[in-house]
Design a protein around this motif. Structure first.
Motif, PDB file in Angstrom:
ATOM      1  N   LEU A 189      36.388  32.781  33.349  1.00 34.07           N
ATOM      2  CA  LEU A 189      35.234  33.126  32.532  1.00 34.07           C
ATOM      3  C   LEU A 189      35.344  34.574  32.080  1.00 34.07           C
ATOM      4  CD1 LEU A 189      32.476  31.670  34.904  1.00 34.07           C
ATOM      5  CD2 LEU A 189      33.289  30.592  32.802  1.00 34.07           C
ATOM      6  N   VAL A 190      34.792  34.860  30.892  1.00 33.32           N
ATOM      7  CA  VAL A 190      34.745  36.235  30.400  1.00 33.32           C
ATOM      8  C   VAL A 190      33.368  36.482  29.796  1.00 33.32           C
ATOM      9  CG1 VAL A 190      35.775  35.598  28.178  1.00 33.32           C
ATOM     10  CG2 VAL A 190      35.878  37.970  28.953  1.00 33.32           C
ATOM     11  N   PHE A 191      32.827  37.680  30.033  1.00 32.76           N
ATOM     12  CA  PHE A 191      31.486  38.030  29.600  1.00 32.76           C
ATOM     13  C   PHE A 191      31.515  39.390  28.906  1.00 32.76           C
ATOM     14  CE2 PHE A 191      31.380  35.722  33.591  1.00 32.76           C
ATOM     15  CZ  PHE A 191      30.454  34.721  33.387  1.00 32.76           C
ATOM     16  N   MET A 192      30.670  39.546  27.884  1.00 33.67           N
ATOM     17  CA  MET A 192      30.514  40.845  27.240  1.00 33.67           C
ATOM     18  C   MET A 192      29.082  40.990  26.757  1.00 33.67           C
ATOM     19  SD  MET A 192      32.759  42.653  24.171  1.00 33.67           S
ATOM     20  CE  MET A 192      34.205  42.825  25.221  1.00 33.67           C
ATOM     21  N   SER A 193      28.534  42.197  26.900  1.00 33.58           N
ATOM     22  CA  SER A 193      27.168  42.465  26.444  1.00 33.58           C
ATOM     23  C   SER A 193      27.100  43.851  25.841  1.00 33.58           C
ATOM     24  CB  SER A 193      26.177  42.362  27.607  1.00 33.58           C
ATOM     25  OG  SER A 193      26.376  43.430  28.524  1.00 33.58           O
ATOM     26  N   GLY A 242      26.908  32.655  34.706  1.00 31.67           N
ATOM     27  CA  GLY A 242      28.198  32.042  34.933  1.00 31.67           C
ATOM     28  C   GLY A 242      28.767  32.443  36.275  1.00 31.67           C
ATOM     29  N   GLY A 243      29.687  31.643  36.783  1.00 29.07           N
ATOM     30  CA  GLY A 243      30.329  31.980  38.041  1.00 29.07           C
ATOM     31  C   GLY A 243      30.955  30.761  38.676  1.00 29.07           C
ATOM     32  N   GLN A 244      31.317  30.918  39.939  1.00 32.21           N
ATOM     33  CA  GLN A 244      31.955  29.832  40.675  1.00 32.21           C
ATOM     34  C   GLN A 244      31.586  29.934  42.141  1.00 32.21           C
ATOM     35  OE1 GLN A 244      36.271  29.745  40.609  1.00 32.21           O
ATOM     36  NE2 GLN A 244      36.338  27.568  41.193  1.00 32.21           N
ATOM     37  N   ILE A 245      31.348  28.769  42.742  1.00 34.00           N
ATOM     38  CA  ILE A 245      31.129  28.650  44.179  1.00 34.00           C
ATOM     39  C   ILE A 245      32.257  27.811  44.752  1.00 34.00           C
ATOM     40  CG2 ILE A 245      29.605  27.687  45.959  1.00 34.00           C
ATOM     41  CD1 ILE A 245      27.246  28.377  44.189  1.00 34.00           C
ATOM     42  N   ALA A 246      32.766  28.193  45.908  1.00 37.59           N
ATOM     43  CA  ALA A 246      33.897  27.505  46.527  1.00 37.59           C
ATOM     44  C   ALA A 246      33.634  25.996  46.608  1.00 37.59           C
ATOM     45  CB  ALA A 246      34.155  28.068  47.915  1.00 37.59           C
ATOM     46  N   GLU A 300      38.598  35.291  37.243  1.00 38.93           N
ATOM     47  CA  GLU A 300      39.733  34.364  37.275  1.00 38.93           C
ATOM     48  C   GLU A 300      39.417  33.196  38.189  1.00 38.93           C
ATOM     49  OE1 GLU A 300      44.572  34.378  38.128  1.00 38.93           O
ATOM     50  OE2 GLU A 300      43.412  36.247  38.228  1.00 38.93           O
ATOM     51  N   ARG A 301      39.633  31.996  37.664  1.00 38.16           N
ATOM     52  CA  ARG A 301      39.328  30.758  38.385  1.00 38.16           C
ATOM     53  C   ARG A 301      39.891  30.780  39.820  1.00 38.16           C
ATOM     54  NH1 ARG A 301      38.764  25.073  37.096  1.00 38.16           N
ATOM     55  NH2 ARG A 301      38.511  25.655  34.906  1.00 38.16           N
ATOM     56  N   ASP A 302      39.044  30.367  40.763  1.00 35.92           N
ATOM     57  CA  ASP A 302      39.398  30.175  42.175  1.00 35.92           C
ATOM     58  C   ASP A 302      39.759  31.458  42.912  1.00 35.92           C
ATOM     59  OD1 ASP A 302      39.007  27.426  41.855  1.00 35.92           O
ATOM     60  OD2 ASP A 302      41.107  27.069  41.359  1.00 35.92           O
ATOM     61  N   LYS A 303      39.422  32.625  42.361  1.00 32.29           N
ATOM     62  CA  LYS A 303      39.690  33.879  43.054  1.00 32.29           C
ATOM     63  C   LYS A 303      38.513  34.316  43.928  1.00 32.29           C
ATOM     64  CE  LYS A 303      43.819  34.817  41.546  1.00 32.29           C
ATOM     65  NZ  LYS A 303      44.977  34.865  42.469  1.00 32.29           N
ATOM     66  N   PHE A 304      37.300  34.023  43.510  1.00 29.30           N
ATOM     67  CA  PHE A 304      36.075  34.318  44.247  1.00 29.30           C
ATOM     68  C   PHE A 304      35.890  35.810  44.522  1.00 29.30           C
ATOM     69  CE2 PHE A 304      37.310  29.966  45.305  1.00 29.30           C
ATOM     70  CZ  PHE A 304      36.229  29.303  44.736  1.00 29.30           C
ATOM     71  N   VAL A 305      36.380  36.617  43.611  1.00 36.47           N
ATOM     72  CA  VAL A 305      36.070  38.046  43.557  1.00 36.47           C
ATOM     73  C   VAL A 305      35.937  38.408  42.084  1.00 36.47           C
ATOM     74  CG1 VAL A 305      37.157  38.758  45.724  1.00 36.47           C
ATOM     75  CG2 VAL A 305      38.517  38.663  43.620  1.00 36.47           C
ATOM     76  N   ILE A 306      35.095  39.388  41.782  1.00 38.60           N
ATOM     77  CA  ILE A 306      34.936  39.830  40.400  1.00 38.60           C
ATOM     78  C   ILE A 306      36.260  40.399  39.910  1.00 38.60           C
ATOM     79  CG2 ILE A 306      33.757  41.495  38.910  1.00 38.60           C
ATOM     80  CD1 ILE A 306      31.335  41.181  40.807  1.00 38.60           C
ATOM     81  N   GLY A 307      36.638  40.050  38.681  1.00 42.39           N
ATOM     82  CA  GLY A 307      37.903  40.502  38.120  1.00 42.39           C
ATOM     83  C   GLY A 307      37.780  41.858  37.453  1.00 42.39           C
ATOM     84  N   ARG A 308      38.463  41.989  36.317  1.00 41.99           N
ATOM     85  CA  ARG A 308      38.410  43.252  35.586  1.00 41.99           C
ATOM     86  C   ARG A 308      37.017  43.454  35.003  1.00 41.99           C
ATOM     87  NH1 ARG A 308      43.465  45.320  34.271  1.00 41.99           N
ATOM     88  NH2 ARG A 308      44.960  44.589  35.843  1.00 41.99           N
ATOM     89  N   GLN A 309      36.525  44.669  35.080  1.00 37.14           N
ATOM     90  CA  GLN A 309      35.243  44.999  34.485  1.00 37.14           C
ATOM     91  C   GLN A 309      35.288  46.424  33.976  1.00 37.14           C
ATOM     92  OE1 GLN A 309      31.965  45.140  37.359  1.00 37.14           O
ATOM     93  NE2 GLN A 309      33.459  45.136  39.018  1.00 37.14           N
ATOM     94  N   GLY A 310      34.480  46.707  32.965  1.00 39.26           N
ATOM     95  CA  GLY A 310      34.506  48.047  32.403  1.00 39.26           C
ATOM     96  C   GLY A 310      33.488  48.221  31.309  1.00 39.26           C
ATOM     97  N   ARG A 311      33.495  49.400  30.719  1.00 42.87           N
ATOM     98  CA  ARG A 311      32.576  49.756  29.636  1.00 42.87           C
ATOM     99  C   ARG A 311      33.375  50.339  28.485  1.00 42.87           C
ATOM    100  NH1 ARG A 311      26.673  52.455  30.175  1.00 42.87           N
ATOM    101  NH2 ARG A 311      26.292  50.256  30.656  1.00 42.87           N
ATOM    102  N   ILE A 312      33.075  49.884  27.274  1.00 44.90           N
ATOM    103  CA  ILE A 312      33.747  50.342  26.062  1.00 44.90           C
ATOM    104  C   ILE A 312      32.778  51.184  25.260  1.00 44.90           C
ATOM    105  CG2 ILE A 312      34.830  49.601  23.905  1.00 44.90           C
ATOM    106  CD1 ILE A 312      35.713  47.051  25.445  1.00 44.90           C
ATOM    107  N   THR A 313      33.126  52.432  25.020  1.00 42.46           N
ATOM    108  CA  THR A 313      32.271  53.370  24.297  1.00 42.46           C
ATOM    109  C   THR A 313      32.710  53.482  22.847  1.00 42.46           C
ATOM    110  OG1 THR A 313      33.675  55.218  24.966  1.00 42.46           O
ATOM    111  CG2 THR A 313      31.825  54.662  26.409  1.00 42.46           C
TER     112      THR A 313
END
Length: 247
Positions: free
Chosen positions: A13-17, A118-122, A200-213
């Motif tokens: 999954l990928v999210f942007m706001s 959005g997200g995933q549970i084991a 990333e599917r089946d990793k169960f930790v938040i992946g890359r995240q950041g802020r774009i200015t």
């Protein structure tokens, strides 16, 4: 107004706001609209909000408190066994906040808000939902693999034309930046900075995240390059020919 996108990929999954909450000639305000929770190895949850800021902050605050205070942990988004049940809990909380604010006789629509979850549970696949002010919700599918909330119309055409479930996170971020850039250039109520999160599917930790200015070199490259590419593509199209007039 705001603009948020949640997208399903084969890889996850990928999210942007965006972060703009108010826009005027002399009054521009920003606030974070993306929120995450995780229990490594068990679940990852991401939410993005659009609508009445007081409503969305109250909803996030209640959900967050119920993950910490023992007496309020039933139900909690960190304990329920499925993303579907998390969507139900978020929907009920959203409806609860809106109805509480409208008890004074004001129109409930003034307190309206929409949430992307959005997200995933084991034990289950990643899932993506859009939750409405009434508390009901819909789920993303192969036929409808991404959701937009807020000012959606300007950024949708590029998503419809270029989305591919096989794309990686880097390409997906590029696509979302084009979508957001088109929206920002068309509507003052959407603006940078932009927040993003990947999962990333089946990793169960938040992946890359950041802020774009607004001075991010890659964003400027995408913004300028997309504008130039559109002008070149337009120039390569044949000119319209008027029908020949008959006497």
């Amino acid at each position: 107004m705001t603009y948020c996108v949640g997208m399903r990929l084969n890889t996850g999954l990928v999210f942007m706001s965006d972060t703009r909450t108010n826009a005027g000639l002399d009054n521009i305000a920003t606030a974070k609209k993306m929120h995450t929770w995780e229990i490594p190895g068990d679940r990852v949850i991401t939410m993005m909000t659009a609508g009445n800021l007081a409503t969305t902050q109250a909803v996030i605050g209640l959900l967050d408190e119920r993950t910490k205070a023992r007496e309020d942990r039933d139900p909690s988004i960190l304990t329920v066994p499925s993303m579907f049940q998390i969507a139900r809990e978020v929907g009920e909380t959203l409806k609860e906040v809106i109805n509480a604010n409208a008890d004074g006789g004001q129109d409930a629509s003034a307190f309206g808000a929409t949430i992307l979850l959005g997200g995933q549970i084991a034990g289950s696949p990643p899932r993506l939902f859009m939750i409405y002010p009434e508390g009901n919700f819909i789920e993303a599918s192969d036929d409808n693999p991404f959701f937009q909330i807020g000012e959606a119309k300007y950024g949708k055409p590029i998503l419809v034309r270029a989305y591919d479930p096989e794309m990686g996170f880097e390409e997906a971020i590029k696509l979302l930046l084009v979508s957001f850039d088109s929206t920002i250039k068309s509507n003052l109520s959407v603006g940078l900075p932009l927040d993003y999160v990947t999962y990333e599917r089946d990793k169960f930790v938040i992946g890359r995240q950041g802020r774009i200015t607004d001075d991010d070199p890659y964003y400027l490259t995408v913004s300028n390059g997309w504008g130039e590419a559109l002008r070149m593509a337009f120039g390569q199209l044949p000119d319209f020919s008027f029908p020949k007039q008959t006497d």
